[in-house]
Write a protein that holds these residues in place. Structure first.
Motif, PDB file in Angstrom:
ATOM      1  N   GLU A  34      -1.350  -4.598  -2.901  1.00  0.00           N
ATOM      2  CA  GLU A  34      -1.168  -3.812  -1.680  1.00  0.00           C
ATOM      3  C   GLU A  34      -0.044  -2.789  -1.839  1.00  0.00           C
ATOM      4  O   GLU A  34      -0.203  -1.625  -1.501  1.00  0.00           O
ATOM      5  CB  GLU A  34      -0.864  -4.776  -0.521  1.00  0.00           C
ATOM      6  CG  GLU A  34      -1.211  -4.188   0.838  1.00  0.00           C
ATOM      7  CD  GLU A  34      -0.848  -5.161   1.939  1.00  0.00           C
ATOM      8  OE1 GLU A  34      -1.179  -6.347   1.801  1.00  0.00           O
ATOM      9  OE2 GLU A  34      -0.216  -4.707   2.919  1.00  0.00           O
ATOM     10  N   GLU A  35       1.073  -3.250  -2.425  1.00  0.00           N
ATOM     11  CA  GLU A  35       2.218  -2.346  -2.646  1.00  0.00           C
ATOM     12  C   GLU A  35       1.838  -1.144  -3.494  1.00  0.00           C
ATOM     13  O   GLU A  35       2.421  -0.071  -3.382  1.00  0.00           O
ATOM     14  CB  GLU A  35       3.319  -3.103  -3.400  1.00  0.00           C
ATOM     15  CG  GLU A  35       4.300  -3.791  -2.503  1.00  0.00           C
ATOM     16  CD  GLU A  35       5.259  -4.656  -3.308  1.00  0.00           C
ATOM     17  OE1 GLU A  35       5.418  -4.448  -4.517  1.00  0.00           O
ATOM     18  OE2 GLU A  35       5.847  -5.570  -2.685  1.00  0.00           O
ATOM     19  N   ASN A  36       0.874  -1.351  -4.388  1.00  0.00           N
ATOM     20  CA  ASN A  36       0.485  -0.277  -5.304  1.00  0.00           C
ATOM     21  C   ASN A  36      -0.789   0.438  -4.872  1.00  0.00           C
ATOM     22  O   ASN A  36      -1.403   1.166  -5.646  1.00  0.00           O
ATOM     23  CB  ASN A  36       0.333  -0.834  -6.720  1.00  0.00           C
ATOM     24  CG  ASN A  36       1.681  -1.135  -7.344  1.00  0.00           C
ATOM     25  OD1 ASN A  36       2.351  -0.242  -7.851  1.00  0.00           O
ATOM     26  ND2 ASN A  36       2.113  -2.387  -7.249  1.00  0.00           N
ATOM     27  N   GLY A  37      -1.177   0.204  -3.617  1.00  0.00           N
ATOM     28  CA  GLY A  37      -2.319   0.928  -3.048  1.00  0.00           C
ATOM     29  C   GLY A  37      -3.663   0.532  -3.650  1.00  0.00           C
ATOM     30  O   GLY A  37      -4.593   1.337  -3.679  1.00  0.00           O
ATOM     31  N   ILE A  38      -3.756  -0.702  -4.190  1.00  0.00           N
ATOM     32  CA  ILE A  38      -5.026  -1.139  -4.784  1.00  0.00           C
ATOM     33  C   ILE A  38      -5.699  -2.114  -3.822  1.00  0.00           C
ATOM     34  O   ILE A  38      -5.089  -3.101  -3.392  1.00  0.00           O
ATOM     35  CB  ILE A  38      -4.783  -1.809  -6.154  1.00  0.00           C
ATOM     36  CG1 ILE A  38      -4.192  -0.770  -7.129  1.00  0.00           C
ATOM     37  CG2 ILE A  38      -6.072  -2.391  -6.723  1.00  0.00           C
ATOM     38  CD1 ILE A  38      -3.641  -1.355  -8.403  1.00  0.00           C
ATOM     39  N   ASP A  42     -11.228  -3.157  -5.096  1.00  0.00           N
ATOM     40  CA  ASP A  42     -10.979  -2.670  -6.467  1.00  0.00           C
ATOM     41  C   ASP A  42     -10.604  -3.824  -7.384  1.00  0.00           C
ATOM     42  O   ASP A  42     -10.986  -3.853  -8.550  1.00  0.00           O
ATOM     43  CB  ASP A  42      -9.864  -1.613  -6.477  1.00  0.00           C
ATOM     44  CG  ASP A  42     -10.366  -0.280  -5.949  1.00  0.00           C
ATOM     45  OD1 ASP A  42     -11.595  -0.081  -5.970  1.00  0.00           O
ATOM     46  OD2 ASP A  42      -9.538   0.533  -5.493  1.00  0.00           O
ATOM     47  N   PHE A  43      -9.816  -4.759  -6.843  1.00  0.00           N
ATOM     48  CA  PHE A  43      -9.410  -5.919  -7.632  1.00  0.00           C
ATOM     49  C   PHE A  43     -10.644  -6.733  -8.048  1.00  0.00           C
ATOM     50  O   PHE A  43     -10.779  -7.163  -9.198  1.00  0.00           O
ATOM     51  CB  PHE A  43      -8.432  -6.776  -6.820  1.00  0.00           C
ATOM     52  CG  PHE A  43      -8.042  -8.066  -7.483  1.00  0.00           C
ATOM     53  CD1 PHE A  43      -7.407  -8.071  -8.724  1.00  0.00           C
ATOM     54  CD2 PHE A  43      -8.305  -9.288  -6.871  1.00  0.00           C
ATOM     55  CE1 PHE A  43      -7.047  -9.277  -9.342  1.00  0.00           C
ATOM     56  CE2 PHE A  43      -7.946 -10.491  -7.483  1.00  0.00           C
ATOM     57  CZ  PHE A  43      -7.315 -10.472  -8.722  1.00  0.00           C
ATOM     58  N   MET A  44     -11.587  -6.915  -7.107  1.00  0.00           N
ATOM     59  CA  MET A  44     -12.777  -7.699  -7.429  1.00  0.00           C
ATOM     60  C   MET A  44     -13.660  -6.933  -8.426  1.00  0.00           C
ATOM     61  O   MET A  44     -14.311  -7.540  -9.284  1.00  0.00           O
ATOM     62  CB  MET A  44     -13.571  -8.037  -6.148  1.00  0.00           C
ATOM     63  CG  MET A  44     -12.861  -9.012  -5.216  1.00  0.00           C
ATOM     64  SD  MET A  44     -12.199 -10.504  -6.017  1.00  0.00           S
ATOM     65  CE  MET A  44     -13.694 -11.414  -6.418  1.00  0.00           C
ATOM     66  N   THR A  98      -1.935   0.060 -13.738  1.00  0.00           N
ATOM     67  CA  THR A  98      -3.324  -0.369 -13.558  1.00  0.00           C
ATOM     68  C   THR A  98      -3.304  -1.824 -13.094  1.00  0.00           C
ATOM     69  O   THR A  98      -2.246  -2.458 -13.083  1.00  0.00           O
ATOM     70  CB  THR A  98      -4.078  -0.307 -14.895  1.00  0.00           C
ATOM     71  OG1 THR A  98      -3.446  -1.220 -15.785  1.00  0.00           O
ATOM     72  CG2 THR A  98      -4.055   1.080 -15.494  1.00  0.00           C
ATOM     73  N   ILE A  99      -4.473  -2.353 -12.779  1.00  0.00           N
ATOM     74  CA  ILE A  99      -4.521  -3.760 -12.360  1.00  0.00           C
ATOM     75  C   ILE A  99      -4.054  -4.636 -13.526  1.00  0.00           C
ATOM     76  O   ILE A  99      -3.323  -5.602 -13.333  1.00  0.00           O
ATOM     77  CB  ILE A  99      -5.925  -4.129 -11.868  1.00  0.00           C
ATOM     78  CG1 ILE A  99      -6.230  -3.298 -10.617  1.00  0.00           C
ATOM     79  CG2 ILE A  99      -6.028  -5.626 -11.560  1.00  0.00           C
ATOM     80  CD1 ILE A  99      -7.590  -3.515 -10.010  1.00  0.00           C
TER      81      ILE A  99
END
Ligand code: SF4
Ligand code: SF4
Length: 379
Positions: A34-38, A42-44, A98-99
């Motif tokens: 969340e802090e990094n705007g992702i 997108d994570f999934m 990146t993730i």
């Protein structure tokens, strides 16, 4: 093993791991994203990509996401040997994390000289403490070639004047799993290139414990983080190739999934950088691409969130994940076949069997390229 059985086994392992105490009190992955705007979506998507990378069915995606969230249960010790820190840089880029970068942030790095605050005596104490505290439980990652034998003193680290090789041996002795990160640690790298003035060796020659090689100059962040996730998911070491590289990452040849492969098969080659063929995206074999001899997943996974990779950007692969590539794959902008014809008899120190095999491959490829070009001329 049936997929269902494997799913159950992994789910059970993750549930057990989740009950372990966190190594450190860190923010959960969801907060980092969340802090990094992702977004979660997108994570999934990222988790689905990692699942596919391990050749697991898409139904395993939630397990992959759970494994990423549990990376804070696993202490990691990262040692620097003789190297440029490019492998760490591959993971720690901070301008646009990146993730994979974020997951690596989430891993409990107990010791990493580039990013920890401690220095000198304190740093050395931290390392000793971490080895003692997490004995038999930590993952050891080592970056860099290691001066060995009577040349160990070329790499002397810290206030006690301990040799790099001693550090590596001591940390390896109590590790649960050991990864050689990058080509220097896996195969010696540029430090070990002829004439190898410091007698640099790969990690596998320093410790007698099993070492998994994660080569590349640098390896992609996916291949580094993937190994941690693999360990969390399965609790075992992955299937390895003849050079101890995980097959899930290094089991395919750059050439086989290259977007210019059709050009190669059609005999359409860039003859020199900047020519018409280069503008049309022709194959880079004749300007030195070593993709046909190189095993890595760059042509499939790419870099920087799947944005691009060297061949897409117009330069051939230089074979950076292969053993001794500095000595065996150069000149980087010339086809390998030309070089091997003239140098093989002169190079008495090279791994003759490997080079001979490479030469046979090179002859085949050169012949293929020539036939392709003739066919094209006739058309
Ligand atoms: S030789 Fe290189 S550019 Fe050509 S198809 Fe193979 S990997 Fe791609
Ligand atoms: S494309 Fe080739 S040289 Fe580039 S990172 Fe991949 S293996 Fe190394």
């Amino acid at each position: 093993m049936e997929h269902q059985e494997l799913y159950g086994k992994i789910a059970q392992r993750l549930d057990t791991l989740a009950k372990f105490p966190k190594v450190k009190e860190e923010k959960p992955v969801s907060a980092l994203l969340e802090e990094n705007g992702i977004s979660r979506r997108d994570f999934m998507k990222w988790a689905a990509g990692m699942t596919a990378m391990f050749s697991l069915p898409a139904t395993f995606t939630p397990l992959m996401a759970q494994a990423a969230e549990l990376t804070d249960r696993l202490p990691v010790i990262w040692l620097h040997m003789a190297e440029c820190t490019g492998c760490s840089e591959s993971l720690l880029r901070t301008d646009a994390p990146t993730i994979d970068n974020l997951i690596f942030d989430h891993i409990s790095l107990e010791y990493h000289e580039t990013i920890m605050a401690a220095a000198g005596w304190q740093a050395e104490q931290n390392l000793e403490d971490a080895i003692k505290k997490y004995k038999g439980k930590y993952i050891l990652m080592v970056e860099g070639g290691i001066p060995a034998g009577s040349s160990e003193f070329y790499l002397t680290v810290g206030p006690h004047g301990k040799k790099g090789a001693e550090h590596a041996r001591d940390a390896a002795a109590s590790a649960a799993a050991i990864f050689a990160i990058g080509t220097c640690s896996s195969f010696g790298g540029v430090q070990a290139a002829n004439p190898n003035p410091t007698n640099a060796k790969p990690l596998s020659k320093i410790t007698n414990k099993p070492v998994i090689n994660v080569p590349g100059c640098p390896p992609s962040e996916k291949n580094i983080v993937g190994n941690v996730l693999h360990y969390i998911l399965f609790g075992t070491l992955p299937a390895l190739d003849a050079y101890n590289r995980p097959k899930w990452a290094y089991g395919i040849r750059i050439h086989d999934l290259c977007e210019r492969r059709g050009r190669f098969d059609a005999g359409e080659f860039v003859q020199q950088f900047g020519d018409e063929g280069a503008k049309k995206g022709y194959c880079l074999y004749k300007v030195g691409c070593k993709g046909p001899y190189t095993f890595n997943n760059c042509s499939r996974e790419r870099f920087n969130q799947h944005t691009s990779w060297p061949v897409q950007a117009g330069h051939g692969c230089i074979g950076c994940s292969e053993p001794d590539f500095w000595d065996n794959m150069g000149t980087f902008e010339e086809p390998l076949a030309d070089k091997l014809y003239s140098s093989i008899s002169a190079d008495s120190t090279a791994d003759k069997i490997g080079i001979a095999l490479l030469t046979v491959t090179a002859v085949g490829i050169a012949a293929h390229a020539a036939i392709g070009a003739i066919k094209k001329d006739k058309q």
